[in-house]
Every structure is written in structure tokens, then in C-alpha cells.
Design an enzyme around this catalytic site. Structure first.
Site, PDB file in Angstrom:
ATOM      1  N   GLY A  36       1.162  -1.441   0.074  1.00  0.00           N
ATOM      2  CA  GLY A  36       0.981   0.222  -0.243  1.00  0.00           C
ATOM      3  C   GLY A  36       0.955   1.002   0.360  1.00  0.00           C
ATOM      4  O   GLY A  36       0.435   2.427  -0.474  1.00  0.00           O
ATOM      5  N   HIS A  37       1.605   1.057   1.183  1.00  0.00           N
ATOM      6  CA  HIS A  37       2.884   2.601   1.165  1.00  0.00           C
ATOM      7  C   HIS A  37       3.593   2.367  -0.349  1.00  0.00           C
ATOM      8  O   HIS A  37       3.812   3.640  -1.393  1.00  0.00           O
ATOM      9  CB  HIS A  37       3.843   2.418   1.994  1.00  0.00           C
ATOM     10  CG  HIS A  37       3.071   2.079   3.374  1.00  0.00           C
ATOM     11  ND1 HIS A  37       3.665   0.966   3.851  1.00  0.00           N
ATOM     12  CD2 HIS A  37       3.147   3.198   3.992  1.00  0.00           C
ATOM     13  CE1 HIS A  37       2.841   1.407   5.419  1.00  0.00           C
ATOM     14  NE2 HIS A  37       2.672   2.593   5.648  1.00  0.00           N
TER      15      HIS A  37
HETATM   16  P1  AMP Z   1       1.178   4.639   7.809  1.00  0.00           P
HETATM   17  O1  AMP Z   1       2.521   4.429   8.020  1.00  0.00           O
HETATM   18  O2  AMP Z   1       0.408   3.599   8.465  1.00  0.00           O
HETATM   19  O3  AMP Z   1       1.002   6.074   8.539  1.00  0.00           O
HETATM   20  O4  AMP Z   1       0.632   5.078   6.305  1.00  0.00           O
HETATM   21  C1  AMP Z   1       1.649   6.310   5.584  1.00  0.00           C
HETATM   22  C2  AMP Z   1       0.534   6.128   4.494  1.00  0.00           C
HETATM   23  O5  AMP Z   1       0.422   5.557   3.747  1.00  0.00           O
HETATM   24  C3  AMP Z   1      -1.227   7.094   4.855  1.00  0.00           C
HETATM   25  O6  AMP Z   1      -1.488   8.089   3.556  1.00  0.00           O
HETATM   26  C4  AMP Z   1      -1.880   5.552   4.427  1.00  0.00           C
HETATM   27  O7  AMP Z   1      -3.088   6.352   4.324  1.00  0.00           O
HETATM   28  C5  AMP Z   1      -1.476   4.868   3.226  1.00  0.00           C
HETATM   29  N1  AMP Z   1      -1.426   3.452   3.342  1.00  0.00           N
HETATM   30  C6  AMP Z   1      -1.643   2.753   4.085  1.00  0.00           C
HETATM   31  N2  AMP Z   1      -2.115   1.618   4.483  1.00  0.00           N
HETATM   32  C7  AMP Z   1      -2.682   1.227   2.306  1.00  0.00           C
HETATM   33  C8  AMP Z   1      -3.532   0.741   1.911  1.00  0.00           C
HETATM   34  N3  AMP Z   1      -3.685  -0.439   2.365  1.00  0.00           N
HETATM   35  N4  AMP Z   1      -3.492   1.343   0.572  1.00  0.00           N
HETATM   36  C9  AMP Z   1      -2.831   3.031   0.203  1.00  0.00           C
HETATM   37  N5  AMP Z   1      -2.612   3.414   0.788  1.00  0.00           N
HETATM   38  C10 AMP Z   1      -1.997   2.786   2.754  1.00  0.00           C
END
Ligand code: AMP
Length: 283
Positions: A36-37
């Protein structure tokens, strides 16, 4: 790919890039990166001359008793993923680099930050808005890529950037899922085998909600109850919220109309999972 750890290194590097006419794409993360990232990095790479990923587990956005200490950290694996996705730089600062003194300045929003996670995690979004404002200030003029996975967070970043005239183009990107529909999350590793198999109820409940709306249901309570019933069928999860809201205000209207979003949050043991799905009702 270069790993930068100080604010001044980031500023010098990106200022030199911009001076040479190169545009900057920025992907803020807390590390423990997954596909996702990587999809955010892959969205930035073709649209910008250089892409920088920040990796920082931001203490401000964790409440006491949440998983700040346990949050997974693995910079080497993260660096390999960023490099494979085409990133040029990682910014991986220490907590001391980001917060050399106890912070006295914070950014908080009313409106879109109040419902949903704003109710369940009352200090969370101020922590997010503060660190993202700080990161935007460090990066300078750029396009910044956020996942719709954190739909309310994305709405907050857009509103904050507009309200404060931040020099950032905010780009929302689609949710990446495992093959069974579970939204990818750094917190999925906390799930036990039973919780992991039950966790598909989030995606399934949202799909049911959207199908009902697409079939003509405009009563938010009816749609909400469909989701609650489905999530309650999982043995291990405990529902936090299941709501259908106007995608712009994030408030529940009396009658669903226009662009709507269904959002759920469920606690599975140590993992609090969130997910969402949207549709548009044509008048
Ligand atoms: P985090 O590391 O969880 O703070 O997320 C960092 C970024 O990655 C944020 O903009 C999240 O929305 C995005 N993100 C996390 N998981 C996903 C996913 N499954 N699909 C798309 N973007 C994601």
C-alpha cells in the site's frame, strides 16, 4: 537511493533539486512499509522528478496506552521497498531531530476531525496534523501522496492545506488490499490466525453497505445496521464504529445523497483496523 536523517540535509537536498528545475513528490509514512505504501511511491514517481519517503513513528499521534512502543520498525527492509518502488530519498529522522524540545505548538482542526476516529482517538488527529505540517515545512513545495485507507486523515490534510495555504498539492490514492480483501496495514502483523481470518469482515461489511446503497437504499441507519450485523458475526472483533457519511463533511445525513463513504473501525486484540469504501448516488 539516499537516506537522510537531518532536517537540514532534506532542505539542502530538495532546495538543490528545485533550483535545478526538478519537481518533488513526498510520501509521508510511519515505516513498516507494505505494498500500500509502495503504491503511493509508484504514484509519485511518474508525476515528479524526485520522490522522497519520510519514515517517522510520530509519538504525538499515539495516546497513552496505544501501541507507540510496539509499533513495528525495520529501516533496512523499508529502504529496500522504497528503492524498488523508485524512491530517490528516505527521510528517517530521530525523535530528537523532529522534537528537540517538548512541543508547545500544535495544529488541530474542528469540523472534519471531529466525527469517527476523532471520537474514538480524541488526540490523534492533532498529532497527525502537527507532524504533517512540520513535514510539509521541511519538504517545501511538493506534491504529497496519501492513501484513501485513512480517509478521514486525507480529508484533514486537504482541509488543513487549504486553510493554511500550504505549498503542497495533496493527492489521494486508492486502497491496496490483500487478495481476500483485507486492507493492507502495518498493524495487520499484530493479528492472530483467528483474528486474521475474521478481519475480512471489514471489507465484506463495506461491500454490503455499498451494494445496498447502489441498489437504492438511502437510509443511513439501515445501511449502518447491515454493517454492524455483519461485523458482529466475527467472533474475535469488537466493533468501534460503522458509519455512512457524506464524503465531504464526514457527517451522517438524514438521507444519503451525492458522494457518500462507508467507514468502519474494529478492534481485533492488539490491532485496531480501519477501512472504508465509497459510492456516488446520482440524483
Ligand atoms: P502509515 O504508515 O500507516 O501512517 O501510512 C502512511 C500512508 O500510507 C498514509 O497516507 C496511508 O493512508 C497510506 N496507506 C496505508 N495503508 C495503505 C493501503 N492499504 N493502501 C493505500 N495506502 C495506504
Amino acid at each position: 537511493m539516499k537516506i537522510l536523517t537531518t532536517i537540514s540535509d532534506v532542505r539542502n537536498t530538495l532546495n538543490a533539486d528545485r533550483a535545478a528545475g526538478r519537481s518533488v513528490g513526498f510520501v509521508p509514512t510511519m515505516g513498516a512499509l507494505h505494498d500500500g505504501h509502495a503504491s503511493l511511491v509508484r504514484a509519485s514517481v511518474p508525476e515528479n522528478d524526485v520522490t522522497i519517503v519520510s519514515i517517522f513513528v510520530n509519538p504525538l499521534q499515539f495516546a497513552p496506552g496505544e501501541d507507540l512502543e510496539a509499533y513495528p520498525r525495520d529501516l533496512d527492509t523499508d529502504a529496500a521497498l522504497c528503492s524498488a518502488a523508485g524512491a530517490d530519498y528516505i527521510f528517517a529522522p530521530s525523535v530528537d531531530e523532529m522534537y528537540p524540545e517538548p512541543i508547545e505548538t500544535t495544529v488541530s482542526l474542528t469540523g472534519v476531525s471531529e466525527p469517527l476516529d476523532g471520537q474514538s482517538r480524541p488526540t490523534h488527529f492533532s498529532g497527525v496534523a502537527t507532524v504533517v505540517t512540520k513535514l510539509f515545512s521541511i519538504m517545501g513545495s511538493c506534491s504529497a501522496y496519501f492513501g484513501q485507507k485513512d480517509f478521514q486523515q486525507l480529508a484533514i490534510i486537504r482541509k488543513m492545506s487549504l486553510d493554511l495555504s500550504l505549498d503542497v498539492r495533496v493527492v489521494g490514492c486508492p486502497i491496496h488490499r490483500e487478495t481476500d480483501g483485507l486492507a493492507m496495514s502495518s498493524r495487520n502483523i499484530y493479528l492472530t490466525a483467528d483474528e486474521r481470518s475474521d478481519s475480512v469482515v471489514l471489507n465484506q461489511a463495506l461491500a454490503k453497505a455499498i451494494a445496498a446503497i447502489d441498489a437504492g437504499e438511502t437510509n443511513p441507519t439501515v445501511v449502518q445496521n447491515l454493517m454492524i450485523e455483519h461485523i458482529d458475526s466475527a467472533v474475535t472483533g469488537e466493533l468501534d464504529y460503522a458509519e455512512v457519511v457524506d464524503a465531504r463533511t464526514l457527517l451522517t445525513p438524514e438521507v444519503l445523497a451525492g458522494e457518500v463513504r462507508a467507514l468502519v473501525a474494529v478492534q481485533f486484540g492488539k490491532a485496531r483496523l480501519i477501512d472504508n469504501m465509497g459510492t456516488t448516488i446520482n440524483a
